[in-house]
Design a protein around this motif. Structure first.
Motif, PDB file in Angstrom:
ATOM      1  N   ASN A 137       0.742  -1.258  -0.076  1.00 39.14           N
ATOM      2  CA  ASN A 137      -0.051  -0.169  -0.060  1.00 39.14           C
ATOM      3  C   ASN A 137       0.865   1.222   0.060  1.00 39.14           C
ATOM      4  O   ASN A 137       1.749   1.479   0.895  1.00 39.14           O
ATOM      5  CB  ASN A 137      -0.757  -0.064   1.180  1.00 39.14           C
ATOM      6  N   ASN A 174       0.001   4.076   0.584  1.00 39.68           N
ATOM      7  CA  ASN A 174      -0.140   4.802   1.714  1.00 39.68           C
ATOM      8  C   ASN A 174       0.663   4.699   3.031  1.00 39.68           C
ATOM      9  O   ASN A 174       1.326   5.558   3.711  1.00 39.68           O
ATOM     10  CB  ASN A 174      -1.421   4.851   2.371  1.00 39.68           C
ATOM     11  N   VAL A 175       0.918   3.189   3.141  1.00 38.59           N
ATOM     12  CA  VAL A 175       1.883   3.023   4.273  1.00 38.59           C
ATOM     13  C   VAL A 175       3.441   3.485   3.857  1.00 38.59           C
ATOM     14  O   VAL A 175       4.120   3.881   5.038  1.00 38.59           O
ATOM     15  CB  VAL A 175       1.812   1.275   4.075  1.00 38.59           C
ATOM     16  N   LYS A 176       3.873   3.395   2.737  1.00 38.23           N
ATOM     17  CA  LYS A 176       5.159   4.161   2.332  1.00 38.23           C
ATOM     18  C   LYS A 176       5.242   5.583   2.741  1.00 38.23           C
ATOM     19  O   LYS A 176       5.920   6.200   3.045  1.00 38.23           O
ATOM     20  CB  LYS A 176       5.341   3.872   1.041  1.00 38.23           C
ATOM     21  N   THR A 200       3.386   7.120   5.027  1.00 40.99           N
ATOM     22  CA  THR A 200       3.355   7.481   6.432  1.00 40.99           C
ATOM     23  C   THR A 200       4.922   7.598   7.091  1.00 40.99           C
ATOM     24  O   THR A 200       5.665   6.806   7.122  1.00 40.99           O
ATOM     25  CB  THR A 200       2.561   6.305   7.174  1.00 40.99           C
ATOM     26  N   LEU A 213      -1.895   7.684   6.255  1.00 43.94           N
ATOM     27  CA  LEU A 213      -2.216   6.149   6.009  1.00 43.94           C
ATOM     28  C   LEU A 213      -3.694   6.178   5.717  1.00 43.94           C
ATOM     29  O   LEU A 213      -4.002   4.949   5.000  1.00 43.94           O
ATOM     30  CB  LEU A 213      -2.188   5.676   7.376  1.00 43.94           C
TER      31      LEU A 213
END
Length: 481
Positions: A12, A14-16, A18, A174
Protein backbone atom coordinates in the motif's frame (compact mmCIF):
# COMPACT_ATOMS: atom_id res chain seq x y z
CA UNK A 1 8.09 -12.39 -12.49
CA UNK A 2 5.34 -10.34 -10.84
CA UNK A 3 5.80 -8.98 -7.34
CA UNK A 4 4.24 -10.78 -4.40
CA UNK A 5 1.65 -8.89 -2.36
CA UNK A 6 4.07 -8.08 0.47
CA UNK A 7 7.09 -7.21 -1.66
CA UNK A 8 8.01 -3.59 -0.98
CA UNK A 9 7.19 -2.54 -4.54
CA UNK A 10 3.57 -3.69 -4.24
CA UNK A 11 2.52 -2.77 -0.70
CA UNK A 12 0.00 0.00 0.00
CA UNK A 13 1.47 3.36 -1.07
CA UNK A 14 -0.20 5.03 1.92
CA UNK A 15 1.95 2.89 4.21
CA UNK A 16 5.09 4.09 2.43
CA UNK A 17 4.00 7.72 2.69
CA UNK A 18 3.40 7.46 6.44
CA UNK A 19 6.12 8.97 8.63
CA UNK A 20 6.39 9.00 12.44
CA UNK A 21 9.44 10.95 13.56
CA UNK A 22 9.10 10.18 17.28
CA UNK A 23 10.27 6.62 16.56
CA UNK A 24 12.23 7.49 13.42
CA UNK A 25 15.90 7.79 12.42
CA UNK A 26 17.07 9.40 15.66
CA UNK A 27 15.39 6.80 17.84
CA UNK A 28 16.78 3.93 15.76
CA UNK A 29 20.31 5.35 15.95
CA UNK A 30 19.92 5.87 19.72
CA UNK A 31 18.87 2.22 20.08
CA UNK A 32 21.98 1.12 18.14
CA UNK A 33 24.25 3.21 20.37
CA UNK A 34 22.58 1.80 23.46
CA UNK A 35 23.30 -1.75 22.24
CA UNK A 36 26.94 -0.68 21.81
CA UNK A 37 27.04 0.32 25.49
CA UNK A 38 26.53 4.09 25.27
CA UNK A 39 24.28 5.61 27.94
CA UNK A 40 21.23 7.07 26.19
CA UNK A 41 18.74 9.53 27.68
CA UNK A 42 15.53 8.90 25.72
CA UNK A 43 13.82 12.28 25.73
CA UNK A 44 12.21 11.63 22.34
CA UNK A 45 8.84 10.43 23.64
CA UNK A 46 6.51 11.41 26.49
CA UNK A 47 7.05 8.18 28.43
CA UNK A 48 7.19 9.22 32.11
CA UNK A 49 7.78 5.85 33.80
CA UNK A 50 10.64 5.01 31.41
CA UNK A 51 12.40 8.15 32.68
CA UNK A 52 11.93 7.31 36.34
CA UNK A 53 8.47 8.61 37.32
CA UNK A 54 7.05 6.28 39.96
CA UNK A 55 3.56 4.82 39.45
CA UNK A 56 0.81 6.13 41.71
CA UNK A 57 0.28 3.59 44.49
CA UNK A 58 -3.53 3.39 44.76
CA UNK A 59 -4.38 2.56 41.11
CA UNK A 60 -1.63 -0.06 40.95
CA UNK A 61 -2.98 -1.67 44.13
CA UNK A 62 -6.51 -1.82 42.74
CA UNK A 63 -5.45 -3.24 39.37
CA UNK A 64 -3.10 -5.74 41.04
CA UNK A 65 -6.05 -7.10 43.04
CA UNK A 66 -8.21 -7.21 39.92
CA UNK A 67 -5.49 -9.07 38.02
CA UNK A 68 -5.05 -11.58 40.86
CA UNK A 69 -8.51 -11.86 42.45
CA UNK A 70 -7.44 -14.87 44.51
CA UNK A 71 -5.59 -12.38 46.71
CA UNK A 72 -8.97 -11.06 47.84
CA UNK A 73 -9.69 -14.47 49.35
CA UNK A 74 -6.49 -14.44 51.39
CA UNK A 75 -7.30 -13.75 55.05
CA UNK A 76 -4.18 -11.53 55.22
CA UNK A 77 -5.13 -9.32 52.26
CA UNK A 78 -5.96 -6.47 54.64
CA UNK A 79 -2.35 -6.51 55.87
CA UNK A 80 -1.04 -5.97 52.33
CA UNK A 81 -3.64 -3.63 50.79
CA UNK A 82 -5.67 -0.71 52.20
CA UNK A 83 -9.38 -1.25 52.68
CA UNK A 84 -10.40 1.30 50.02
CA UNK A 85 -8.24 -0.43 47.37
CA UNK A 86 -9.80 -3.78 48.31
CA UNK A 87 -13.30 -2.31 48.10
CA UNK A 88 -12.63 -0.69 44.72
CA UNK A 89 -11.16 -3.90 43.29
CA UNK A 90 -14.22 -5.86 44.41
CA UNK A 91 -16.43 -3.20 42.85
CA UNK A 92 -14.72 -3.38 39.46
CA UNK A 93 -14.63 -7.17 39.45
CA UNK A 94 -18.37 -7.19 40.11
CA UNK A 95 -18.82 -5.25 36.84
CA UNK A 96 -16.86 -7.69 34.68
CA UNK A 97 -18.28 -11.21 34.31
CA UNK A 98 -15.23 -13.40 33.81
CA UNK A 99 -12.77 -10.84 35.20
CA UNK A 100 -9.98 -9.02 33.38
CA UNK A 101 -9.40 -11.91 30.99
CA UNK A 102 -12.84 -11.53 29.40
CA UNK A 103 -13.92 -9.17 26.62
CA UNK A 104 -15.95 -6.15 27.67
CA UNK A 105 -18.57 -4.22 25.75
CA UNK A 106 -16.92 -2.86 22.57
CA UNK A 107 -17.55 0.68 23.83
CA UNK A 108 -16.05 -0.10 27.22
CA UNK A 109 -17.49 -1.23 30.56
CA UNK A 110 -20.77 0.71 31.01
CA UNK A 111 -20.13 1.60 34.67
CA UNK A 112 -16.68 2.99 33.86
CA UNK A 113 -18.11 5.03 31.00
CA UNK A 114 -20.54 6.37 33.59
CA UNK A 115 -17.60 7.30 35.84
CA UNK A 116 -16.01 9.15 32.90
CA UNK A 117 -19.29 10.98 32.22
CA UNK A 118 -19.50 12.05 35.88
CA UNK A 119 -15.90 13.31 35.75
CA UNK A 120 -16.66 15.35 32.62
CA UNK A 121 -19.80 16.74 34.27
CA UNK A 122 -17.80 17.87 37.33
CA UNK A 123 -15.04 19.35 35.16
CA UNK A 124 -17.29 21.26 32.75
CA UNK A 125 -20.40 22.00 34.78
CA UNK A 126 -22.58 20.34 32.14
CA UNK A 127 -23.85 16.73 32.24
CA UNK A 128 -22.29 14.14 29.93
CA UNK A 129 -23.96 11.09 28.40
CA UNK A 130 -22.04 7.81 28.95
CA UNK A 131 -23.62 6.41 25.77
CA UNK A 132 -21.54 8.97 23.84
CA UNK A 133 -18.27 8.00 25.53
CA UNK A 134 -16.13 5.19 24.09
CA UNK A 135 -13.15 3.75 25.95
CA UNK A 136 -10.15 3.07 23.74
CA UNK A 137 -6.64 1.60 23.79
CA UNK A 138 -5.02 4.97 24.45
CA UNK A 139 -6.18 8.25 22.92
CA UNK A 140 -4.28 7.44 19.70
CA UNK A 141 -6.63 4.56 18.87
CA UNK A 142 -9.60 6.90 19.31
CA UNK A 143 -8.02 9.53 17.05
CA UNK A 144 -7.40 6.88 14.38
CA UNK A 145 -10.98 5.64 14.62
CA UNK A 146 -12.51 9.10 14.26
CA UNK A 147 -10.20 10.13 11.40
CA UNK A 148 -11.10 6.86 9.68
CA UNK A 149 -14.76 7.84 9.98
CA UNK A 150 -14.18 11.35 8.57
CA UNK A 151 -11.68 10.75 5.74
CA UNK A 152 -13.22 9.33 2.56
CA UNK A 153 -10.28 9.90 0.22
CA UNK A 154 -7.46 12.26 -0.76
CA UNK A 155 -9.95 15.03 -1.49
CA UNK A 156 -10.82 15.25 2.21
CA UNK A 157 -8.64 17.58 4.28
CA UNK A 158 -7.97 17.85 8.01
CA UNK A 159 -6.71 21.15 9.47
CA UNK A 160 -3.75 20.33 11.71
CA UNK A 161 -1.55 22.72 13.72
CA UNK A 162 2.08 23.06 12.67
CA UNK A 163 4.12 22.15 14.62
CA UNK A 164 1.94 19.08 15.32
CA UNK A 165 2.12 15.72 17.02
CA UNK A 166 2.96 13.41 14.09
CA UNK A 167 0.18 10.98 14.97
CA UNK A 168 -2.03 13.28 12.90
CA UNK A 169 0.15 13.54 9.80
CA UNK A 170 0.83 9.79 9.95
CA UNK A 171 -2.83 8.82 10.40
CA UNK A 172 -4.03 11.17 7.66
CA UNK A 173 -1.41 9.78 5.24
CA UNK A 174 -2.25 6.20 6.16
CA UNK A 175 -5.97 6.81 5.61
CA UNK A 176 -5.35 8.52 2.27
CA UNK A 177 -6.51 12.01 3.26
CA UNK A 178 -4.88 15.43 2.91
CA UNK A 179 -3.26 17.32 5.77
CA UNK A 180 -4.09 21.05 5.68
CA UNK A 181 -1.54 22.89 7.86
CA UNK A 182 -2.20 25.98 9.93
CA UNK A 183 0.89 27.54 11.46
CA UNK A 184 1.24 28.47 15.12
CA UNK A 185 3.15 31.71 15.73
CA UNK A 186 6.32 31.11 17.74
CA UNK A 187 6.90 34.80 18.51
CA UNK A 188 3.42 34.95 20.09
CA UNK A 189 4.16 31.96 22.36
CA UNK A 190 2.83 29.55 19.74
CA UNK A 191 -0.46 31.41 19.50
CA UNK A 192 -3.15 30.73 16.92
CA UNK A 193 -4.49 33.43 14.57
CA UNK A 194 -7.96 32.79 13.12
CA UNK A 195 -7.00 34.80 10.01
CA UNK A 196 -4.32 32.17 9.33
CA UNK A 197 -6.99 29.48 9.66
CA UNK A 198 -9.15 31.21 7.07
CA UNK A 199 -6.18 31.49 4.72
CA UNK A 200 -5.31 27.78 5.16
CA UNK A 201 -8.88 26.71 4.39
CA UNK A 202 -9.11 29.03 1.36
CA UNK A 203 -5.83 27.72 -0.06
CA UNK A 204 -6.92 24.11 0.43
CA UNK A 205 -10.28 24.70 -1.22
CA UNK A 206 -8.60 26.40 -4.17
CA UNK A 207 -6.78 23.10 -4.72
CA UNK A 208 -10.03 21.14 -4.65
CA UNK A 209 -9.63 19.86 -1.07
CA UNK A 210 -12.80 19.57 1.00
CA UNK A 211 -11.73 20.60 4.53
CA UNK A 212 -13.87 18.54 6.91
CA UNK A 213 -12.30 18.79 10.38
CA UNK A 214 -9.88 20.77 12.52
CA UNK A 215 -7.47 19.43 15.16
CA UNK A 216 -6.43 21.37 18.24
CA UNK A 217 -3.93 20.05 20.80
CA UNK A 218 -4.48 21.75 24.17
CA UNK A 219 -2.07 21.96 25.96
CA UNK A 220 0.13 21.84 22.90
CA UNK A 221 2.40 19.04 21.72
CA UNK A 222 5.22 19.77 20.90
CA UNK A 223 4.81 23.47 21.65
CA UNK A 224 3.47 23.40 25.23
CA UNK A 225 1.10 26.39 24.96
CA UNK A 226 -2.28 26.53 26.75
CA UNK A 227 -5.26 27.95 24.86
CA UNK A 228 -7.27 30.68 26.55
CA UNK A 229 -11.06 30.64 26.76
CA UNK A 230 -11.20 33.53 24.28
CA UNK A 231 -9.00 31.62 21.85
CA UNK A 232 -11.18 28.52 22.16
CA UNK A 233 -14.28 30.60 21.50
CA UNK A 234 -12.70 31.96 18.32
CA UNK A 235 -11.84 28.43 17.19
CA UNK A 236 -15.34 27.13 17.89
CA UNK A 237 -16.94 30.02 16.01
CA UNK A 238 -14.58 29.43 13.09
CA UNK A 239 -15.46 25.71 12.94
CA UNK A 240 -19.16 26.56 13.14
CA UNK A 241 -18.94 29.04 10.26
CA UNK A 242 -16.85 26.67 8.13
CA UNK A 243 -18.94 23.58 9.00
CA UNK A 244 -15.94 21.68 10.44
CA UNK A 245 -15.82 18.95 13.05
CA UNK A 246 -13.50 19.97 15.91
CA UNK A 247 -11.18 17.27 17.24
CA UNK A 248 -10.00 18.31 20.71
CA UNK A 249 -6.81 16.49 21.75
CA UNK A 250 -6.84 17.24 25.49
CA UNK A 251 -4.60 14.47 26.78
CA UNK A 252 -2.31 16.91 28.67
CA UNK A 253 -5.10 18.63 30.61
CA UNK A 254 -3.46 17.74 33.96
CA UNK A 255 -0.07 19.05 32.77
CA UNK A 256 -0.27 22.82 33.29
CA UNK A 257 2.72 24.73 34.74
CA UNK A 258 1.45 28.32 34.92
CA UNK A 259 -1.57 29.95 36.54
CA UNK A 260 -2.58 32.56 33.94
CA UNK A 261 -4.30 30.09 31.59
CA UNK A 262 -5.60 27.01 33.39
CA UNK A 263 -6.89 24.21 31.20
CA UNK A 264 -10.45 24.63 29.98
CA UNK A 265 -12.09 22.05 27.75
CA UNK A 266 -13.44 22.82 24.29
CA UNK A 267 -16.70 21.19 25.35
CA UNK A 268 -17.16 23.50 28.33
CA UNK A 269 -16.63 26.61 26.21
CA UNK A 270 -18.92 25.25 23.48
CA UNK A 271 -21.82 24.50 25.82
CA UNK A 272 -21.38 27.83 27.59
CA UNK A 273 -21.78 29.64 24.25
CA UNK A 274 -25.39 28.44 23.97
CA UNK A 275 -27.54 27.79 20.89
CA UNK A 276 -27.30 27.51 18.01
CA UNK A 277 -23.60 26.64 18.13
CA UNK A 278 -23.83 24.52 21.31
CA UNK A 279 -26.48 22.33 19.67
CA UNK A 280 -24.94 22.05 16.22
CA UNK A 281 -21.13 22.12 16.26
CA UNK A 282 -19.74 18.58 16.08
CA UNK A 283 -16.96 17.98 18.63
CA UNK A 284 -14.91 14.91 19.55
CA UNK A 285 -12.76 15.18 22.71
CA UNK A 286 -9.89 12.81 23.62
CA UNK A 287 -8.22 11.95 26.93
CA UNK A 288 -5.83 9.26 28.24
CA UNK A 289 -4.20 7.67 31.30
CA UNK A 290 -0.79 8.01 29.59
CA UNK A 291 -0.11 11.62 30.52
CA UNK A 292 -0.76 13.94 33.48
CA UNK A 293 0.63 12.72 36.80
CA UNK A 294 -0.46 9.17 35.91
CA UNK A 295 1.98 8.58 33.04
CA UNK A 296 0.63 5.05 32.48
CA UNK A 297 1.66 4.93 28.81
CA UNK A 298 2.09 1.18 28.66
CA UNK A 299 -1.39 0.50 30.00
CA UNK A 300 -2.97 1.99 26.81
CA UNK A 301 -6.11 3.50 28.28
CA UNK A 302 -8.10 6.37 26.77
CA UNK A 303 -11.52 7.63 25.78
CA UNK A 304 -13.29 9.89 23.34
CA UNK A 305 -16.53 11.76 23.92
CA UNK A 306 -18.89 12.73 21.10
CA UNK A 307 -20.87 15.99 21.18
CA UNK A 308 -23.63 16.72 18.64
CA UNK A 309 -22.89 13.59 16.61
CA UNK A 310 -26.02 12.14 14.90
CA UNK A 311 -27.25 8.78 16.29
CA UNK A 312 -26.79 6.99 12.95
CA UNK A 313 -23.14 8.06 12.86
CA UNK A 314 -22.68 6.91 16.46
CA UNK A 315 -24.04 3.53 15.39
CA UNK A 316 -21.47 3.34 12.58
CA UNK A 317 -18.66 4.26 14.99
CA UNK A 318 -19.88 1.49 17.31
CA UNK A 319 -19.86 -0.97 14.42
CA UNK A 320 -16.22 -0.24 13.66
CA UNK A 321 -15.30 -0.38 17.37
CA UNK A 322 -16.95 -3.79 17.61
CA UNK A 323 -14.59 -5.21 14.97
CA UNK A 324 -11.85 -5.08 17.63
CA UNK A 325 -14.29 -6.72 20.10
CA UNK A 326 -13.09 -4.93 23.24
CA UNK A 327 -10.73 -2.25 24.46
CA UNK A 328 -7.99 -3.35 26.88
CA UNK A 329 -9.88 -4.22 30.10
CA UNK A 330 -7.16 -3.46 32.73
CA UNK A 331 -6.69 -0.05 31.07
CA UNK A 332 -10.42 0.61 31.42
CA UNK A 333 -10.01 0.16 35.17
CA UNK A 334 -7.07 2.59 35.14
CA UNK A 335 -9.36 5.05 33.36
CA UNK A 336 -12.08 4.57 35.98
CA UNK A 337 -9.53 5.22 38.72
CA UNK A 338 -8.17 8.31 36.96
CA UNK A 339 -11.59 9.95 36.68
CA UNK A 340 -12.71 8.72 40.10
CA UNK A 341 -9.65 8.82 42.39
CA UNK A 342 -9.64 8.54 46.20
CA UNK A 343 -11.79 11.17 47.93
CA UNK A 344 -11.20 13.12 51.16
CA UNK A 345 -11.71 10.74 54.07
CA UNK A 346 -10.60 7.64 52.11
CA UNK A 347 -7.65 5.76 53.59
CA UNK A 348 -5.54 6.26 50.47
CA UNK A 349 -6.48 9.91 49.85
CA UNK A 350 -3.54 11.61 51.60
CA UNK A 351 -0.96 9.40 49.91
CA UNK A 352 -2.62 9.85 46.51
CA UNK A 353 -2.61 13.66 46.84
CA UNK A 354 0.97 13.68 48.11
CA UNK A 355 2.17 11.57 45.16
CA UNK A 356 0.20 13.36 42.43
CA UNK A 357 0.99 16.85 43.72
CA UNK A 358 4.67 15.96 44.06
CA UNK A 359 4.84 14.85 40.41
CA UNK A 360 3.15 18.00 39.07
CA UNK A 361 5.22 20.36 41.21
CA UNK A 362 8.42 18.66 40.06
CA UNK A 363 7.31 18.89 36.41
CA UNK A 364 6.70 22.60 36.85
CA UNK A 365 10.22 23.06 38.19
CA UNK A 366 11.71 20.92 35.41
CA UNK A 367 9.87 22.98 32.78
CA UNK A 368 11.57 26.10 34.15
CA UNK A 369 15.02 24.47 34.41
CA UNK A 370 14.83 23.29 30.80
CA UNK A 371 13.51 26.57 29.39
CA UNK A 372 16.18 28.59 31.22
CA UNK A 373 18.85 26.09 30.17
CA UNK A 374 17.99 26.34 26.48
CA UNK A 375 17.83 30.12 26.61
CA UNK A 376 21.35 30.23 28.08
CA UNK A 377 22.75 28.56 24.93
CA UNK A 378 24.15 30.26 21.85
CA UNK A 379 21.68 30.60 18.98
CA UNK A 380 18.88 28.85 20.90
CA UNK A 381 15.51 30.43 21.77
CA UNK A 382 12.83 28.63 23.77
CA UNK A 383 9.34 29.66 24.86
CA UNK A 384 8.37 28.60 28.37
CA UNK A 385 6.61 25.21 28.53
CA UNK A 386 3.19 26.29 29.81
CA UNK A 387 1.79 22.76 29.67
CA UNK A 388 2.19 19.20 28.33
CA UNK A 389 5.58 17.46 28.66
CA UNK A 390 7.93 19.05 26.11
CA UNK A 391 10.26 21.88 25.26
CA UNK A 392 10.50 22.91 21.61
CA UNK A 393 13.50 25.23 21.28
CA UNK A 394 14.43 26.93 18.04
CA UNK A 395 18.01 26.19 16.99
CA UNK A 396 19.44 28.96 14.80
CA UNK A 397 21.75 26.87 12.68
CA UNK A 398 24.66 28.67 10.98
CA UNK A 399 24.74 28.52 7.16
CA UNK A 400 27.85 26.31 7.24
CA UNK A 401 26.02 23.73 9.38
CA UNK A 402 23.08 23.74 6.97
CA UNK A 403 25.50 23.24 4.08
CA UNK A 404 27.26 20.37 5.88
CA UNK A 405 23.90 18.68 6.47
CA UNK A 406 22.90 19.01 2.82
CA UNK A 407 26.18 17.46 1.66
CA UNK A 408 25.29 14.39 3.72
CA UNK A 409 21.73 14.34 2.43
CA UNK A 410 20.35 15.23 5.87
CA UNK A 411 17.70 17.71 6.89
CA UNK A 412 19.63 20.34 8.92
CA UNK A 413 17.87 19.77 12.25
CA UNK A 414 18.23 15.99 11.82
CA UNK A 415 21.97 16.55 11.35
CA UNK A 416 22.13 18.68 14.50
CA UNK A 417 20.13 16.16 16.57
CA UNK A 418 22.30 13.25 15.37
CA UNK A 419 25.44 15.17 16.35
CA UNK A 420 23.84 15.90 19.76
CA UNK A 421 23.00 12.22 20.21
CA UNK A 422 26.50 11.02 19.32
CA UNK A 423 28.17 13.57 21.61
CA UNK A 424 25.91 13.44 24.65
CA UNK A 425 23.58 10.42 24.44
CA UNK A 426 20.56 12.77 24.53
CA UNK A 427 17.94 11.37 22.13
CA UNK A 428 15.57 14.09 20.85
CA UNK A 429 13.25 14.52 17.87
CA UNK A 430 14.09 17.03 15.11
CA UNK A 431 11.53 19.76 14.59
CA UNK A 432 11.11 18.74 10.97
CA UNK A 433 9.26 15.68 12.25
CA UNK A 434 6.52 17.96 13.61
CA UNK A 435 6.45 20.53 10.83
CA UNK A 436 7.92 24.03 10.98
CA UNK A 437 8.25 27.13 8.82
CA UNK A 438 10.70 26.98 5.94
CA UNK A 439 14.26 27.80 7.02
CA UNK A 440 13.48 27.55 10.77
CA UNK A 441 14.79 24.63 12.83
CA UNK A 442 13.82 23.12 16.17
CA UNK A 443 14.08 20.02 18.28
CA UNK A 444 11.63 18.50 20.74
CA UNK A 445 12.66 17.06 24.07
CA UNK A 446 10.56 15.93 26.99
CA UNK A 447 10.85 17.61 30.39
CA UNK A 448 10.61 14.15 31.98
CA UNK A 449 14.18 13.24 33.03
CA UNK A 450 14.52 13.08 36.82
CA UNK A 451 14.69 16.52 38.41
CA UNK A 452 18.06 15.79 40.00
CA UNK A 453 19.46 14.85 36.58
CA UNK A 454 18.10 17.89 34.76
CA UNK A 455 20.94 20.39 35.53
CA UNK A 456 23.52 17.89 34.29
CA UNK A 457 21.55 17.17 31.12
CA UNK A 458 21.21 20.87 30.34
CA UNK A 459 24.91 21.45 31.06
CA UNK A 460 25.75 18.63 28.66
CA UNK A 461 23.44 20.12 26.02
CA UNK A 462 24.94 23.59 26.44
CA UNK A 463 28.49 22.27 26.16
CA UNK A 464 27.63 20.42 22.92
CA UNK A 465 25.59 23.26 21.42
CA UNK A 466 28.11 25.98 22.08
CA UNK A 467 30.93 23.84 20.65
CA UNK A 468 28.76 23.07 17.60
CA UNK A 469 28.09 26.77 17.04
CA UNK A 470 31.77 27.58 17.51
CA UNK A 471 32.66 25.02 14.84
CA UNK A 472 30.11 26.14 12.25
CA UNK A 473 29.64 29.87 12.79
CA UNK A 474 31.12 32.33 10.35
CA UNK A 475 32.37 34.84 12.90
CA UNK A 476 32.65 37.52 10.26
CA UNK A 477 28.93 37.95 9.93
CA UNK A 478 26.75 35.43 11.78
CA UNK A 479 25.24 36.79 14.96
CA UNK A 480 25.41 35.10 18.33
CA UNK A 481 22.38 35.06 20.61
Amino acid sequence: MSHKALDYESINENVKRTQYAVRGELYLRASELQKEGKKIIFTNVGNPHALGQKPLTFPRQVVALCQAPFLLEDPNVGLMFPADAIARAKHYLSLIPGGLGAYSDSRGIPAIRKEVAEFIGRRDGYPSDPELIYLTDGASKGVMQILNTIIRGEGDGILVPVPQYPLYSAAIALLGGSLVPYYLEETANWGLDVNDLRQSVAQARSKGINVRAMVIINPGNPTGQCLSEANLREILNFCFRENLVLLGDEVYQQNVYQDERPFISSRKVLLHMGPPISKELQLISFHTVSKGYWGECGQRGGYFEMTNIPPKTVDEIYKVASISLSPNVPAQIFMGLMVNPPKPGDISYDQFIRESKGILESLRRRARIMTDGFNSCRNVICNFTEGAMYSFPQIRLPPRAIEAAKKLGKVPDVYYCLKLLEATGISTVPGSGFGQKEGVFHLRTTILPAEEDMPGIMESFKKFNDAFMEEYEDHRGYSRM
